[in-house]
Design a protein around this motif. Structure first.
Motif, PDB file in Angstrom:
ATOM      1  N   SER A  62       0.854  -1.178   0.000  1.00 49.25           N
ATOM      2  CA  SER A  62       0.000   0.000   0.000  1.00 49.25           C
ATOM      3  C   SER A  62       0.895   1.235   0.000  1.00 49.25           C
ATOM      4  N   ARG A  63       0.280   2.382  -0.149  1.00 50.93           N
ATOM      5  CA  ARG A  63       1.069   3.610  -0.142  1.00 50.93           C
ATOM      6  C   ARG A  63       1.577   3.943   1.252  1.00 50.93           C
ATOM      7  N   ASP A  64       1.054   3.256   2.262  1.00 48.59           N
ATOM      8  CA  ASP A  64       1.507   3.479   3.632  1.00 48.59           C
ATOM      9  C   ASP A  64       2.713   2.597   3.904  1.00 48.59           C
ATOM     10  N   PRO A  65       3.873   3.175   4.187  1.00 49.63           N
ATOM     11  CA  PRO A  65       5.079   2.371   4.421  1.00 49.63           C
ATOM     12  C   PRO A  65       4.876   1.349   5.532  1.00 49.63           C
ATOM     13  N   GLY A  66       5.426   0.173   5.317  1.00 51.57           N
ATOM     14  CA  GLY A  66       5.370  -0.874   6.317  1.00 51.57           C
ATOM     15  C   GLY A  66       4.109  -1.702   6.322  1.00 51.57           C
ATOM     16  N   LYS A  67       3.127  -1.368   5.493  1.00 51.20           N
ATOM     17  CA  LYS A  67       1.884  -2.121   5.459  1.00 51.20           C
ATOM     18  C   LYS A  67       1.817  -2.909   4.162  1.00 51.20           C
ATOM     19  N   LEU A  68       1.843  -4.225   4.261  1.00 50.39           N
ATOM     20  CA  LEU A  68       1.790  -5.097   3.098  1.00 50.39           C
ATOM     21  C   LEU A  68       0.532  -5.937   3.142  1.00 50.39           C
ATOM     22  N   SER A  69      -0.057  -6.183   1.977  1.00 52.24           N
ATOM     23  CA  SER A  69      -1.198  -7.081   1.892  1.00 52.24           C
ATOM     24  C   SER A  69      -1.025  -7.951   0.658  1.00 52.24           C
ATOM     25  N   TYR A  70      -1.711  -9.086   0.664  1.00 54.57           N
ATOM     26  CA  TYR A  70      -1.679  -9.966  -0.499  1.00 54.57           C
ATOM     27  C   TYR A  70      -3.017 -10.669  -0.620  1.00 54.57           C
ATOM     28  N   ALA A  71      -3.356 -11.031  -1.848  1.00 55.08           N
ATOM     29  CA  ALA A  71      -4.632 -11.704  -2.114  1.00 55.08           C
ATOM     30  C   ALA A  71      -4.380 -13.132  -2.543  1.00 55.08           C
ATOM     31  N   SER A  72      -5.337 -13.999  -2.237  1.00 58.93           N
ATOM     32  CA  SER A  72      -5.282 -15.378  -2.721  1.00 58.93           C
ATOM     33  C   SER A  72      -6.707 -15.862  -2.942  1.00 58.93           C
ATOM     34  N   SER A  73      -6.825 -17.041  -3.505  1.00 52.67           N
ATOM     35  CA  SER A  73      -8.145 -17.590  -3.789  1.00 52.67           C
ATOM     36  C   SER A  73      -8.727 -18.327  -2.589  1.00 52.67           C
ATOM     37  N   GLY A  74      -8.143 -18.197  -1.419  1.00 53.87           N
ATOM     38  CA  GLY A  74      -8.724 -18.797  -0.223  1.00 53.87           C
ATOM     39  C   GLY A  74      -7.675 -19.194   0.789  1.00 53.87           C
ATOM     40  N   ALA A  75      -8.146 -19.606   1.962  1.00 57.57           N
ATOM     41  CA  ALA A  75      -7.261 -19.904   3.088  1.00 57.57           C
ATOM     42  C   ALA A  75      -6.256 -21.015   2.792  1.00 57.57           C
ATOM     43  N   GLY A  76      -6.650 -22.057   2.086  1.00 54.52           N
ATOM     44  CA  GLY A  76      -5.733 -23.165   1.825  1.00 54.52           C
ATOM     45  C   GLY A  76      -5.130 -23.159   0.440  1.00 54.52           C
ATOM     46  N   ALA A  77      -5.267 -22.055  -0.272  1.00 53.75           N
ATOM     47  CA  ALA A  77      -4.801 -21.970  -1.660  1.00 53.75           C
ATOM     48  C   ALA A  77      -3.280 -21.987  -1.742  1.00 53.75           C
ATOM     49  N   PRO A  78      -2.735 -22.525  -2.833  1.00 58.47           N
ATOM     50  CA  PRO A  78      -1.278 -22.524  -3.012  1.00 58.47           C
ATOM     51  C   PRO A  78      -0.684 -21.117  -2.980  1.00 58.47           C
ATOM     52  N   GLN A  79      -1.414 -20.129  -3.521  1.00 57.61           N
ATOM     53  CA  GLN A  79      -0.914 -18.755  -3.495  1.00 57.61           C
ATOM     54  C   GLN A  79      -0.709 -18.281  -2.059  1.00 57.61           C
ATOM     55  N   ARG A  80      -1.635 -18.668  -1.175  1.00 58.85           N
ATOM     56  CA  ARG A  80      -1.520 -18.253   0.229  1.00 58.85           C
ATOM     57  C   ARG A  80      -0.307 -18.913   0.868  1.00 58.85           C
ATOM     58  N   MET A  81      -0.121 -20.186   0.592  1.00 62.82           N
ATOM     59  CA  MET A  81       1.017 -20.880   1.181  1.00 62.82           C
ATOM     60  C   MET A  81       2.341 -20.252   0.727  1.00 62.82           C
ATOM     61  N   CYS A  82       2.421 -19.925  -0.561  1.00 57.11           N
ATOM     62  CA  CYS A  82       3.625 -19.303  -1.102  1.00 57.11           C
ATOM     63  C   CYS A  82       3.856 -17.939  -0.461  1.00 57.11           C
ATOM     64  N   ALA A  83       2.805 -17.146  -0.338  1.00 55.47           N
ATOM     65  CA  ALA A  83       2.941 -15.818   0.268  1.00 55.47           C
ATOM     66  C   ALA A  83       3.307 -15.928   1.743  1.00 55.47           C
TER      67      ALA A  83
END
Length: 181
Positions: A138-159
């Protein structure tokens, strides 16, 4: 159903999903980080390079950058040469302009470090459709977010693995399915 209806307009920003998903990262290998977009200061490329080269230099990662041009969409060879010159680390590769699938098939996580409010970060749609985790700052330093297709999704595990590797405080934003994520 609508066979008699003439096409009246184009759907802008439509996205064709990939034929196959990216391969899962191998245990014990460096985290493969990708950046896809304009090589422009507003897109946060310099911030990404600075973070990796100075704050995370001792971590196990590779970075593949894909993109070219400037804010006006013009070629900016001087800016690109400056970026390449400032990143002499052998873990960093510049591909230039490529199709998104060419980059997304080579990375575990896509970083979108834009320094301005992205109205539509379309690159995130493609990454999620390819099964690649997305980390956006985000534009606020130190604040990171990420999206995935759900709690057990491979994208979430990787992130989550990425979060543990860099020791960052990140917020998970789950969606129902990879399309919305």
């Amino acid at each position: 159903l609508f066979t008699e209806t003439p096409i009246q307009r184009i759907i802008h920003n439509a996205y064709a999903p990939p034929e196959r998903l990216a391969s899962a990262p191998s245990v014990g290998t460096p985290l493969r980080i990708g950046f896809l977009g304009r090589l422009d200061p507003l897109k946060g490329v310099e911030l990404l390079l600075d973070t990796l080269l100075n704050k995370l230099a001792d971590r196990s990662w590779t970075l593949t950058l894909a993109g070219s041009g400037s804010a006006a969409g013009n070629s900016a060879p001087d800016d690109e040469a400056k970026l390449i010159g400032n990143a002499p680390d052998p873990r960093i590769r510049f591909l230039g302009f490529v199709r998104p699938a060419n980059l997304l098939s080579q990375v575990d996580v896509l970083v979108v470090p834009s320094l301005w409010a992205e109205p539509l970060a379309r690159v995130t749609f493609g990454a999620c459709a390819h099964g690649v985790a997305v980390i956006g700052a985000s534009r606020d330093p130190g604040k990171l977010s990420y999206a995935s297709s759900g709690a057990g999704a491979p994208q979430r595990m990787c992130a989550e693995l990425f979060r543990l590797k860099i020791g960052a405080d990140m917020i998970h934003v789950p969606y129902k399915g990879s399309g919305p994520a």
